[in-house]
Enzyme design. Structure first.
Site, PDB file in Angstrom:
ATOM      1  N   ARG A 179       0.836  -1.200   0.179  1.00  0.00           N
ATOM      2  CA  ARG A 179       0.066   0.122   0.083  1.00  0.00           C
ATOM      3  C   ARG A 179       0.887   1.266  -0.225  1.00  0.00           C
ATOM      4  O   ARG A 179       0.259   2.418   0.430  1.00  0.00           O
ATOM      5  CB  ARG A 179      -0.990  -0.101   1.243  1.00  0.00           C
ATOM      6  CG  ARG A 179      -1.906  -1.065   1.273  1.00  0.00           C
ATOM      7  CD  ARG A 179      -2.916  -0.710   2.278  1.00  0.00           C
ATOM      8  NE  ARG A 179      -3.991  -1.765   2.122  1.00  0.00           N
ATOM      9  CZ  ARG A 179      -3.784  -2.964   3.324  1.00  0.00           C
ATOM     10  NH1 ARG A 179      -2.913  -2.751   4.167  1.00  0.00           N
ATOM     11  NH2 ARG A 179      -4.503  -3.958   3.265  1.00  0.00           N
ATOM     12  N   LYS A 227       2.963  11.559 -11.533  1.00  0.00           N
ATOM     13  CA  LYS A 227       2.285  10.342 -12.618  1.00  0.00           C
ATOM     14  C   LYS A 227       3.042   9.151 -12.665  1.00  0.00           C
ATOM     15  O   LYS A 227       4.222   9.556 -13.130  1.00  0.00           O
ATOM     16  CB  LYS A 227       2.018  11.068 -13.649  1.00  0.00           C
ATOM     17  CG  LYS A 227       0.938  12.224 -13.724  1.00  0.00           C
ATOM     18  CD  LYS A 227       0.541  12.534 -15.225  1.00  0.00           C
ATOM     19  CE  LYS A 227      -0.235  13.763 -15.330  1.00  0.00           C
ATOM     20  NZ  LYS A 227      -0.460  14.365 -16.706  1.00  0.00           N
ATOM     21  N   GLU A 279      11.354  18.422 -25.059  1.00  0.00           N
ATOM     22  CA  GLU A 279      10.859  18.869 -23.919  1.00  0.00           C
ATOM     23  C   GLU A 279      11.413  19.836 -23.464  1.00  0.00           C
ATOM     24  O   GLU A 279      10.689  20.824 -22.666  1.00  0.00           O
ATOM     25  CB  GLU A 279      10.694  17.759 -22.833  1.00  0.00           C
ATOM     26  CG  GLU A 279       9.849  16.573 -23.493  1.00  0.00           C
ATOM     27  CD  GLU A 279       8.440  16.460 -23.376  1.00  0.00           C
ATOM     28  OE1 GLU A 279       7.880  17.518 -23.057  1.00  0.00           O
ATOM     29  OE2 GLU A 279       7.611  15.588 -23.968  1.00  0.00           O
ATOM     30  N   LYS A 291       8.289  23.135 -14.417  1.00  0.00           N
ATOM     31  CA  LYS A 291       7.354  21.761 -13.870  1.00  0.00           C
ATOM     32  C   LYS A 291       6.782  21.811 -12.721  1.00  0.00           C
ATOM     33  O   LYS A 291       5.673  21.776 -12.431  1.00  0.00           O
ATOM     34  CB  LYS A 291       7.913  20.498 -14.657  1.00  0.00           C
ATOM     35  CG  LYS A 291       6.957  19.322 -14.222  1.00  0.00           C
ATOM     36  CD  LYS A 291       6.971  18.249 -15.279  1.00  0.00           C
ATOM     37  CE  LYS A 291       5.807  17.425 -15.197  1.00  0.00           C
ATOM     38  NZ  LYS A 291       6.131  16.178 -15.908  1.00  0.00           N
ATOM     39  N   GLU A 345      -4.155  18.068 -12.509  1.00  0.00           N
ATOM     40  CA  GLU A 345      -4.444  18.252 -14.101  1.00  0.00           C
ATOM     41  C   GLU A 345      -5.885  18.506 -14.348  1.00  0.00           C
ATOM     42  O   GLU A 345      -6.391  17.958 -15.174  1.00  0.00           O
ATOM     43  CB  GLU A 345      -3.729  17.138 -14.844  1.00  0.00           C
ATOM     44  CG  GLU A 345      -3.667  17.634 -16.385  1.00  0.00           C
ATOM     45  CD  GLU A 345      -3.079  16.641 -17.232  1.00  0.00           C
ATOM     46  OE1 GLU A 345      -2.206  16.259 -16.921  1.00  0.00           O
ATOM     47  OE2 GLU A 345      -3.476  16.558 -18.449  1.00  0.00           O
ATOM     48  N   ARG A 390      -2.014  22.493 -15.642  1.00  0.00           N
ATOM     49  CA  ARG A 390      -1.049  21.431 -15.908  1.00  0.00           C
ATOM     50  C   ARG A 390      -1.348  21.007 -17.141  1.00  0.00           C
ATOM     51  O   ARG A 390      -0.421  20.349 -17.977  1.00  0.00           O
ATOM     52  CB  ARG A 390      -1.204  20.138 -14.897  1.00  0.00           C
ATOM     53  CG  ARG A 390      -0.159  19.278 -15.177  1.00  0.00           C
ATOM     54  CD  ARG A 390       0.030  18.261 -13.850  1.00  0.00           C
ATOM     55  NE  ARG A 390       0.770  17.362 -14.082  1.00  0.00           N
ATOM     56  CZ  ARG A 390       1.371  16.450 -13.376  1.00  0.00           C
ATOM     57  NH1 ARG A 390       0.895  16.482 -12.003  1.00  0.00           N
ATOM     58  NH2 ARG A 390       2.278  15.556 -13.868  1.00  0.00           N
ATOM     59  N   ASN A 405       0.980  19.798 -22.056  1.00  0.00           N
ATOM     60  CA  ASN A 405       0.747  18.865 -23.177  1.00  0.00           C
ATOM     61  C   ASN A 405       0.820  19.465 -24.704  1.00  0.00           C
ATOM     62  O   ASN A 405       0.519  19.137 -25.599  1.00  0.00           O
ATOM     63  CB  ASN A 405      -0.720  18.386 -23.171  1.00  0.00           C
ATOM     64  CG  ASN A 405      -0.839  17.522 -21.899  1.00  0.00           C
ATOM     65  OD1 ASN A 405      -0.178  16.643 -21.367  1.00  0.00           O
ATOM     66  ND2 ASN A 405      -2.038  17.468 -21.278  1.00  0.00           N
ATOM     67  N   HIS A 432       1.644  17.602 -27.614  1.00  0.00           N
ATOM     68  CA  HIS A 432       1.456  16.074 -27.465  1.00  0.00           C
ATOM     69  C   HIS A 432       0.381  15.685 -27.861  1.00  0.00           C
ATOM     70  O   HIS A 432       0.261  14.455 -28.135  1.00  0.00           O
ATOM     71  CB  HIS A 432       1.445  16.008 -25.858  1.00  0.00           C
ATOM     72  CG  HIS A 432       3.107  16.217 -25.279  1.00  0.00           C
ATOM     73  ND1 HIS A 432       3.502  17.203 -25.408  1.00  0.00           N
ATOM     74  CD2 HIS A 432       3.539  15.111 -24.736  1.00  0.00           C
ATOM     75  CE1 HIS A 432       4.883  16.950 -24.786  1.00  0.00           C
ATOM     76  NE2 HIS A 432       5.019  15.788 -24.147  1.00  0.00           N
ATOM     77  N   HIS A 448       1.715  12.814 -29.918  1.00  0.00           N
ATOM     78  CA  HIS A 448       1.303  10.966 -29.605  1.00  0.00           C
ATOM     79  C   HIS A 448       0.850  10.241 -30.820  1.00  0.00           C
ATOM     80  O   HIS A 448       1.223   9.270 -31.153  1.00  0.00           O
ATOM     81  CB  HIS A 448       0.334  11.066 -28.237  1.00  0.00           C
ATOM     82  CG  HIS A 448       0.970  11.149 -27.191  1.00  0.00           C
ATOM     83  ND1 HIS A 448       0.274  11.723 -25.951  1.00  0.00           N
ATOM     84  CD2 HIS A 448       1.962  10.894 -26.581  1.00  0.00           C
ATOM     85  CE1 HIS A 448       1.144  11.767 -24.781  1.00  0.00           C
ATOM     86  NE2 HIS A 448       1.965  11.279 -25.309  1.00  0.00           N
ATOM     87  N   HIS A 502       9.664   9.633 -28.876  1.00  0.00           N
ATOM     88  CA  HIS A 502       8.430  10.597 -28.195  1.00  0.00           C
ATOM     89  C   HIS A 502       9.074  12.075 -28.384  1.00  0.00           C
ATOM     90  O   HIS A 502       8.021  12.902 -29.058  1.00  0.00           O
ATOM     91  CB  HIS A 502       8.434  10.387 -26.752  1.00  0.00           C
ATOM     92  CG  HIS A 502       7.593  11.319 -26.239  1.00  0.00           C
ATOM     93  ND1 HIS A 502       6.225  11.266 -26.167  1.00  0.00           N
ATOM     94  CD2 HIS A 502       7.815  12.242 -25.171  1.00  0.00           C
ATOM     95  CE1 HIS A 502       5.472  12.076 -25.452  1.00  0.00           C
ATOM     96  NE2 HIS A 502       6.500  12.844 -25.052  1.00  0.00           N
TER      97      HIS A 502
END
Ligand code: GLY
Length: 342
Positions: free
Chosen positions: A108, A130, A172, A214, A224, A228, A232, A235, A239, A249
């Site tokens: 946990r 994330k 990035e 960031k 988000e 936030r 993207n 992106h 993607h 990427h």
């Protein structure tokens, strides 16, 4: 240890350090950590890690799965890791995403930190909490948001990174300037040779700036629902291009940023000169700027990806260099826009 950047999230604080030879600081951690190390990093830099209990993590996006997580959980049981242990993920974005998810779910949740070994990992993937894995080809479908206790961006580990992967990470870096700081974008324009040649002083300044931007965004909107989303930028299309063209990427994000900038211009938000400046900085970094793509295939990828979130997408646009905003665009409208852009 270097002066840290602090990310204060709702349930945790992350201390982020940027510098050379940070991995040698592992011996000072208490308790003695269990390391989850990308196997490529282990083979190149094992001398920093082999005096600790190490669980290797296979390299590559194809291993970012729940099966890998299960194997690592079993290995942690075998090593008698318990709730008082400290786990440290060492590697690029795949490794830290997997390691953070393992640490968040084992018993946990146990305390964890990261040593980020790639440029993309240092400026993006290791920061923000994330963590998770892919499912049936869909990216990051299973995961959590849980902040690491610390992130060390060890610039020394970048020296052995494959050239193409390093350059892809610069996309990035440029993104942060495009969405948040014209002055940083100018700095990148002036110092791109230093970035490309891994000049450690330039890199330290650059990685520190990206991490600060960031951290600032994440602590305002950890889950988000607003600002936030600006991260993207490039992106949504990136993607789709990445899946279609099977490129790295960062390379796809570079093309996605060019398209998003051109779209911003078409919509009357961004001057043509600003689009050219962004394209030039990306090109100087060695990144692709001419998106050769079939608009119908790209649209199809976006539509499939968006089946979870309805008929509109949150598209990040620029209204100036260093200033981004989100506009909701209906998918049907996007289809037409893609045809106009290509
Ligand atoms: N782990 C990357 C992020 O939270 O954005």
């Amino acid at each position: 240890m270097e002066q840290g950047i602090r990310l204060s999230a709702r349930h945790a604080e992350t201390e982020i350090s940027v510098g050379e030879n940070l991995s040698s600081g592992l011996k000072n951690l208490d308790p003695r950590p269990v390391l989850l190390v990308d196997e490529k990093v282990m083979s190149l830099h094992g001398q920093h890690f082999d005096s600790f209990p190490v669980v290797p993590i296979p390299s590559g996006e194809q291993y970012k799965t729940i099966q890998t997580v299960e194997q690592i959980h079993r290995e942690l049981v075998r090593l008698e890791t318990d709730r008082s242990s400290l786990l440290v993920g060492v590697g690029g974005g795949v490794t830290t995403d997997v390691a953070g998810f393992v640490a968040s779910t084992y018993m946990r949740g146990v305390r964890f930190g990261f040593i980020a070994s790639t440029l993309l990992g240092q400026v993006d993937a290791s920061i923000g909490g994330k963590n998770g894995v892919n499912l049936d080809g869909y990216k990051n479908m299973v995961g959590v948001i849980r902040q690491p206790a610390f992130v060390w961006c060890d610039l020394s580990l970048l020296t052995t990174l494959a050239r193409r992967e390093y350059v892809a990470g610069i996309a990035e870096v440029i993104k942060y300037g495009a969405i948040r700081s014209r002055e940083f974008l100018n700095f990148l324009g002036d110092h791109m040779e230093g970035v490309r040649s891994l000049d450690m002083d330039v890199l330290k300044a650059v990685v520190t700036r990206c991490v600060s931007i960031k951290a600032d965004i994440v602590q305002q909107d950890e889950f988000e629902s607003g600002i936030r989303r600006l991260l993207n930028f490039g992106h949504t299309l990136g993607h789709a291009i990445e899946r279609d063209r099977k490129i790295l990427h960062g390379e796809a994000v570079a093309m996605g940023m060019v398209l998003a900038a051109r779209l911003s211009h078409t919509l009357g938000q961004l001057g043509a000169e600003s689009v050219s400046i962004l394209e030039r900085i990306l090109a100087d970094a060695g990144l692709p700027v001419e998106p050769e793509m079939d608009p119908d295939r790209i649209y199809d990828h976006i539509r499939k990806d968006k089946k979870k979130s309805g008929a509109q997408i949150h598209f990040v646009l620029l209204d100036d260099l260093g200033s981004a905003f989100v506009r909701k665009i209906p998918l049907t409208e996007l289809k037409k826009m893609l045809h106009d852009l290509c």
